[in-house]
Write a protein that holds these residues in place. Structure first.
Motif, PDB file in Angstrom:
ATOM      1  N   ILE A   1     -46.318 -21.840 -29.900  1.00 26.43           N
ATOM      2  CA  ILE A   1     -46.290 -23.024 -29.040  1.00 26.43           C
ATOM      3  C   ILE A   1     -47.505 -22.986 -28.124  1.00 26.43           C
ATOM      4  N   VAL A   2     -48.311 -24.029 -28.189  1.00 27.32           N
ATOM      5  CA  VAL A   2     -49.509 -24.125 -27.356  1.00 27.32           C
ATOM      6  C   VAL A   2     -49.261 -25.154 -26.267  1.00 27.32           C
ATOM      7  N   GLY A   3     -49.554 -24.768 -25.035  1.00 22.94           N
ATOM      8  CA  GLY A   3     -49.348 -25.674 -23.907  1.00 22.94           C
ATOM      9  C   GLY A   3     -49.335 -24.893 -22.617  1.00 22.94           C
ATOM     10  N   GLY A   4     -48.833 -25.510 -21.569  1.00 21.40           N
ATOM     11  CA  GLY A   4     -48.692 -24.788 -20.310  1.00 21.40           C
ATOM     12  C   GLY A   4     -47.718 -23.638 -20.490  1.00 21.40           C
TER      13      GLY A   4
ATOM     14  N   MET B   1     -42.839 -31.978 -24.985  1.00 21.08           N
ATOM     15  CA  MET B   1     -41.582 -31.438 -24.460  1.00 21.08           C
ATOM     16  C   MET B   1     -41.884 -30.459 -23.318  1.00 21.08           C
ATOM     17  N   PRO B   2     -41.122 -30.484 -22.229  1.00 17.91           N
ATOM     18  CA  PRO B   2     -41.322 -29.492 -21.170  1.00 17.91           C
ATOM     19  C   PRO B   2     -41.157 -28.069 -21.708  1.00 17.91           C
ATOM     20  N   ILE B   3     -41.989 -27.164 -21.218  1.00 17.78           N
ATOM     21  CA  ILE B   3     -41.970 -25.787 -21.702  1.00 17.78           C
ATOM     22  C   ILE B   3     -40.603 -25.128 -21.503  1.00 17.78           C
ATOM     23  N   PHE B   4     -39.934 -25.439 -20.402  1.00 17.09           N
ATOM     24  CA  PHE B   4     -38.640 -24.788 -20.161  1.00 17.09           C
ATOM     25  C   PHE B   4     -37.630 -25.176 -21.244  1.00 17.09           C
ATOM     26  N   MET B   5     -37.735 -26.400 -21.752  1.00 27.35           N
ATOM     27  CA  MET B   5     -36.848 -26.823 -22.835  1.00 27.35           C
ATOM     28  C   MET B   5     -37.228 -26.123 -24.137  1.00 27.35           C
TER      29      MET B   5
ATOM     30  N   GLU C   1     -35.852 -22.705 -24.177  1.00 31.48           N
ATOM     31  CA  GLU C   1     -34.407 -22.688 -24.445  1.00 31.48           C
ATOM     32  C   GLU C   1     -34.136 -22.835 -25.936  1.00 31.48           C
ATOM     33  N   LEU C   2     -34.901 -23.710 -26.586  1.00 30.61           N
ATOM     34  CA  LEU C   2     -34.703 -23.948 -28.020  1.00 30.61           C
ATOM     35  C   LEU C   2     -35.231 -22.801 -28.873  1.00 30.61           C
ATOM     36  N   CYS C   3     -36.333 -22.206 -28.426  1.00 36.79           N
ATOM     37  CA  CYS C   3     -37.004 -21.191 -29.246  1.00 36.79           C
ATOM     38  C   CYS C   3     -37.491 -20.053 -28.343  1.00 36.79           C
ATOM     39  N   PRO C   4     -36.594 -19.237 -27.833  1.00 33.08           N
ATOM     40  CA  PRO C   4     -36.963 -18.194 -26.865  1.00 33.08           C
ATOM     41  C   PRO C   4     -37.883 -17.123 -27.436  1.00 33.08           C
ATOM     42  N   ASN C   5     -37.910 -16.954 -28.743  1.00 32.58           N
ATOM     43  CA  ASN C   5     -38.748 -15.909 -29.351  1.00 32.58           C
ATOM     44  C   ASN C   5     -40.134 -16.418 -29.758  1.00 32.58           C
ATOM     45  N   ALA C   6     -40.467 -17.644 -29.368  1.00 31.79           N
ATOM     46  CA  ALA C   6     -41.767 -18.201 -29.724  1.00 31.79           C
ATOM     47  C   ALA C   6     -42.891 -17.483 -28.986  1.00 31.79           C
ATOM     48  N   VAL C   7     -44.093 -17.565 -29.555  1.00 32.14           N
ATOM     49  CA  VAL C   7     -45.297 -17.081 -28.889  1.00 32.14           C
ATOM     50  C   VAL C   7     -45.902 -18.266 -28.128  1.00 32.14           C
ATOM     51  N   PHE C   8     -45.980 -18.150 -26.811  1.00 33.07           N
ATOM     52  CA  PHE C   8     -46.496 -19.220 -25.960  1.00 33.07           C
ATOM     53  C   PHE C   8     -47.946 -18.926 -25.595  1.00 33.07           C
ATOM     54  N   LEU C   9     -48.837 -19.867 -25.870  1.00 25.62           N
ATOM     55  CA  LEU C   9     -50.266 -19.666 -25.651  1.00 25.62           C
ATOM     56  C   LEU C   9     -50.865 -20.809 -24.841  1.00 25.62           C
TER      57      LEU C   9
END
Length: 349
Positions: free
Chosen positions: A31-34, A57-61, A64-72
């Motif tokens: 997931i790319v974003g803030g 979609m807000p990052i907090f949501m 919640e949907l995909c807690p194991n995602a890699v956030f960049l």
């Protein structure tokens, strides 16, 4: 001769570039974003989309949907470099290109004798071999259908829509797939029991006009496969803007003024570097409950000085009733004019 339009759309572009640069991310939900809970999703890999994550979609949501995602965090400079390389491939095939964004464009190949499917496959192969990314392609005789086709079987898809396939191929589609129908229009139609293109198709043309005004004629034609828009190879820059999601919700006027001052400085610099001035100033805010509000002011003269932009934006802010705390603030200018403009600053004596 019918036009032959190709619509190209990169697959999950930002996320795909991140995976290209770091192959260890392949197969993972990216997931790319803030990266803070206050940010929003810019784009995400198809692995993340399976969990219901979507752009904007807000990052907090998303967490919640995909807690194991890699956030960049986004790397816009890198994405722009890759985009330039991809568009160079497009330019080697046709000069008739209409960019829609950094990762999406229309190509008019009507003048090329080669089968458009072969042209599309050539583009796909070159982007994959030379860049390392995939894209989806739609081919048709107008822009609406070509764009619709490119989204048909993503990722890495290729779809052609011919005249003899219309309108039946459109009938099962939900009406939100129709270009020009926004969320409010879709909801309005849903409220009267219209959910699919087939149901919309059965309505008389005067109902379209009643619901959508003059634009109703275009929607009526569009679902019948009629779209006379041409591929526009050059576009005027319509606006320049900056916005940010605040670290914490606030209605502190002094803090908001600082953001406006920073935006005014950045926008002024961009305007001067491109030899532009602007006449319309727009302030955008998003409240803590995710409600968007915009307010604009059009001046009698063109401006590009930081102090003038700041003054106008500040006046707009002072005129807005801030009943709720703000989570996002943005400033943009439009009604742009190119060339040296002799203007008298509002602050001149």
């Amino acid at each position: 001769m019918d036009s032959r339009i190709i619509h190209v759309d990169m697959d999950a572009f930002f996320a795909s570039v991140e995976i290209l640069d770091n192959p260890r991310l392949k197969g993972k939900p990216v997931i790319v974003g803030g990266t803070s809970n206050r940010g929003v999703v810019a784009t995400c890999s198809y692995e993340a989309r399976r969990f219901g994550v979507k752009s904007a979609m807000p990052i907090f949501m998303a967490k919640e949907l995909c807690p194991n995602a890699v956030f960049l965090k986004p790397r816009f400079g890198r994405y722009k470099d890759i985009s330039n390389n991809i568009f160079n491939i497009f330019r080697s095939i046709t000069p008739y290109i209409e960019p829609l964004s950094i990762d999406e464009a229309y190509l008019d190949v009507s003048h090329i004798k080669q089968d458009p499917v072969d042209i599309a496959n050539n583009i796909k192969n070159r982007v994959r071999n030379e860049i390392g990314l995939t894209l989806s392609v739609g081919i048709s005789y107008n822009k609406f259908l070509a764009k619709l086709a490119s989204d048909w079987n993503k990722p890495n898809g290729l779809k052609i829509i011919n005249k003899d396939m219309v309108p039946k191929i459109l009938f099962p589609l939900p009406i939100n797939k129709i270009y020009g129908l926004g969320s409010k229009s879709v909801k309005k139609l849903n409220n009267i029991g219209i959910f699919t293109v087939e149901e919309l198709y059965r309505l008389p043309e005067d109902i379209f006009v009643e619901y959508f005004g003059k634009f109703g004629h275009e929607i009526y034609d569009r679902i019948r496969g009629i779209d006379n828009r041409k591929v526009i190879t050059s576009r005027e820059r319509k606006s320049i803007g900056k916005e940010t999601t605040l670290r914490t919700d606030t209605n502190d006027f002094i803090e908001l003024k600082e953001y406006i001052k920073e935006f005014s400085s950045e926008i002024s610099s961009i305007l001067k570097n491109r030899n532009f001035s602007a006449r319309t100033i727009t302030l955008k805010i998003k409240t803590a409950s995710f409600m968007n509000h915009t307010k604009s002011r059009t001046l009698n003269i063109y401006i590009n000085e930081e102090k003038d932009l700041y003054k106008e934006a500040l006046d707009i802010l002072e005129g807005m009733e801030l009943e709720e705390k703000i989570r996002l603030i943005g400033l943009s200018v439009s009604s742009l004019k190119e060339g040296t403009i002799e203007q008298m600053s509002f602050w001149s004596k």
